[in-house]
Design an enzyme around this catalytic site. Structure first.
Site, PDB file in Angstrom:
ATOM      1  N   ASP A  69       0.876  -1.168   0.000  1.00 31.87           N
ATOM      2  CA  ASP A  69       0.000   0.000   0.000  1.00 31.87           C
ATOM      3  C   ASP A  69       0.910   1.214   0.000  1.00 31.87           C
ATOM      4  O   ASP A  69       1.846   1.309   0.802  1.00 31.87           O
ATOM      5  CB  ASP A  69      -0.961   0.027   1.188  1.00 31.87           C
ATOM      6  CG  ASP A  69      -2.095   1.005   0.911  1.00 31.87           C
ATOM      7  OD1 ASP A  69      -2.807   0.798  -0.097  1.00 31.87           O
ATOM      8  OD2 ASP A  69      -2.273   1.982   1.659  1.00 31.87           O
ATOM      9  N   PHE A 152       4.672   5.308 -13.556  1.00 32.05           N
ATOM     10  CA  PHE A 152       3.210   5.325 -13.462  1.00 32.05           C
ATOM     11  C   PHE A 152       2.793   6.331 -12.388  1.00 32.05           C
ATOM     12  O   PHE A 152       3.648   6.942 -11.733  1.00 32.05           O
ATOM     13  CB  PHE A 152       2.671   3.915 -13.136  1.00 32.05           C
ATOM     14  CG  PHE A 152       3.005   3.431 -11.747  1.00 32.05           C
ATOM     15  CD1 PHE A 152       4.236   2.858 -11.478  1.00 32.05           C
ATOM     16  CD2 PHE A 152       2.089   3.556 -10.696  1.00 32.05           C
ATOM     17  CE1 PHE A 152       4.549   2.422 -10.184  1.00 32.05           C
ATOM     18  CE2 PHE A 152       2.394   3.114  -9.413  1.00 32.05           C
ATOM     19  CZ  PHE A 152       3.631   2.551  -9.158  1.00 32.05           C
ATOM     20  N   LYS A 175      15.038   4.007 -10.633  1.00 33.58           N
ATOM     21  CA  LYS A 175      13.953   4.324  -9.689  1.00 33.58           C
ATOM     22  C   LYS A 175      14.014   3.352  -8.504  1.00 33.58           C
ATOM     23  O   LYS A 175      13.967   3.774  -7.346  1.00 33.58           O
ATOM     24  CB  LYS A 175      12.586   4.255 -10.394  1.00 33.58           C
ATOM     25  CG  LYS A 175      11.440   4.568  -9.438  1.00 33.58           C
ATOM     26  CD  LYS A 175      10.066   4.541 -10.093  1.00 33.58           C
ATOM     27  CE  LYS A 175       8.990   4.658  -9.013  1.00 33.58           C
ATOM     28  NZ  LYS A 175       7.627   4.489  -9.501  1.00 33.58           N
TER      29      LYS A 175
HETATM   30  P1  ITT Z   1      -3.325  -2.178  -5.513  1.00 31.98           P
HETATM   31  O1  ITT Z   1      -4.127  -1.711  -4.338  1.00 31.98           O
HETATM   32  O2  ITT Z   1      -4.021  -3.220  -6.337  1.00 31.98           O
HETATM   33  O3  ITT Z   1      -1.927  -2.584  -5.133  1.00 31.98           O
HETATM   34  P2  ITT Z   1      -3.444   0.630  -6.291  1.00 31.98           P
HETATM   35  O4  ITT Z   1      -2.953   1.402  -7.484  1.00 31.98           O
HETATM   36  O5  ITT Z   1      -4.878   0.823  -5.878  1.00 31.98           O
HETATM   37  O6  ITT Z   1      -3.133  -0.933  -6.537  1.00 31.98           O
HETATM   38  P3  ITT Z   1      -2.612   1.811  -3.779  1.00 31.98           P
HETATM   39  O7  ITT Z   1      -3.949   1.684  -3.165  1.00 31.98           O
HETATM   40  O8  ITT Z   1      -1.418   1.447  -2.947  1.00 31.98           O
HETATM   41  O9  ITT Z   1      -2.473   0.918  -5.085  1.00 31.98           O
HETATM   42  O10 ITT Z   1      -2.500   3.280  -4.341  1.00 31.98           O
HETATM   43  C1  ITT Z   1      -1.286   3.892  -4.472  1.00 31.98           C
HETATM   44  C2  ITT Z   1      -1.398   5.033  -5.463  1.00 31.98           C
HETATM   45  O11 ITT Z   1      -0.329   5.941  -5.157  1.00 31.98           O
HETATM   46  C3  ITT Z   1      -1.140   4.531  -6.884  1.00 31.98           C
HETATM   47  O12 ITT Z   1      -2.340   4.231  -7.567  1.00 31.98           O
HETATM   48  C4  ITT Z   1      -0.388   5.708  -7.504  1.00 31.98           C
HETATM   49  O13 ITT Z   1      -1.302   6.675  -7.967  1.00 31.98           O
HETATM   50  C5  ITT Z   1       0.367   6.290  -6.316  1.00 31.98           C
HETATM   51  N1  ITT Z   1       1.731   5.698  -6.251  1.00 31.98           N
HETATM   52  C6  ITT Z   1       2.198   4.745  -5.404  1.00 31.98           C
HETATM   53  N2  ITT Z   1       3.477   4.428  -5.680  1.00 31.98           N
HETATM   54  C7  ITT Z   1       3.821   5.188  -6.735  1.00 31.98           C
HETATM   55  C8  ITT Z   1       4.991   5.303  -7.499  1.00 31.98           C
HETATM   56  O14 ITT Z   1       6.051   4.548  -7.277  1.00 31.98           O
HETATM   57  N3  ITT Z   1       4.994   6.186  -8.500  1.00 31.98           N
HETATM   58  C9  ITT Z   1       3.915   6.955  -8.771  1.00 31.98           C
HETATM   59  N4  ITT Z   1       2.759   6.894  -8.121  1.00 31.98           N
HETATM   60  C10 ITT Z   1       2.701   6.011  -7.100  1.00 31.98           C
END
Ligand code: ITT
Length: 196
Positions: A69, A152, A175
């Site tokens: 998360d 992303f 990264k």
């Molecule tokens: P899962 O729950 O299925 O793992 P999710 O995209 O919903 O996928 P999260 O709830 O952890 O995951 O949301 C994290 C959000 O934060 C993600 O959708 C991105 O928008 C942002 N994020 C997290 N890590 C990132 C990264 O390394 N680079 C850019 N944005 C990131």
């Protein structure tokens, strides 16, 4: 031994598989296993949400299960979007809609107040039910315009002084070397090497 990455985010899967390369385990994503589950993230902390995701998937997986998360904490917004990073511009919004909303919110914030950090909390559950969480963070600054086309999420607007580039302008390997997720999953690697 099998390890399942409990995420539906393809960007995360790519990064995590690269970090775990060489670990003496077969690494699968939910998509690799044909598992289609979206766990509701209603916790207030990264720790709560990652453990909830891992727990739900572990029930059907029967192998080492890890969930990430993560999110972006922006100081000028009191730590927002934080655990709401994925839904910051509403359910189903694109990455571009999310970072555009962030840039708009910060349009009057001066350069020296645009500090932020990415956080990644990895929850892991071993086949015997042992569970733990591990946290990685990476400091940066929110740009005024998106820059680069790799990565992303908020990567195009997250500038890392150490690299003198945004996370969208560097390779996956660069990264991972300094990112929140790189740190958290390298801790996971060490943990698994000791436990298993
Ligand atoms: P899962 O729950 O299925 O793992 P999710 O995209 O919903 O996928 P999260 O709830 O952890 O995951 O949301 C994290 C959000 O934060 C993600 O959708 C991105 O928008 C942002 N994020 C997290 N890590 C990132 C990264 O390394 N680079 C850019 N944005 C990131």
């Amino acid at each position: 031994m099998e390890l399942l990455i409990a995420t539906n985010n393809k960007g995360k899967v790519k990064e995590i598989k690269e970090i775990l390369k060489g670990l003496d385990m077969e690494v699968f994503s939910l998509a690799d296993k044909g598992i289609d589950i979206d766990v509701e993230e209603d916790g207030k902390t990264f720790e709560e949400n990652s453990m909830k995701k891992a727990t739900e998937i572990f029930k059907i997986a029967n192998c080492i299960t890890v969930a990430d998360d993560s999110g972006l904490e922006v100081d000028a917004l009191g730590g927002a979007p934080g655990v709401y990073s994925a839904r910051y511009a509403g359910e189903g919004a694109s990455d571009e809609e999310k970072y555009t909303k962030l840039l708009n919110e910060l349009k009057d914030v001066p350069d020296d107040k645009r500090t932020a950090r990415f956080v990644s909390v990895v929850a892991v559950i071993l086949p015997d039910g042992t569970r733990t969480t591990l946290r990685g963070e990476c400091e940066g600054v929110i740009t005024r315009e998106p820059c680069g086309d790799g990565g992303f999420g908020y990567d195009p607007v997250f500038f890392v002084p150490q690299l003198n580039k945004t996370f969208s302008e560097v390779t996956l390997e660069e990264k991972n070397q300094i990112s929140h997720r790189g740190k958290a999953f390298r801790m996971l690697r060490e943990y698994l090497e000791k436990q298993i």
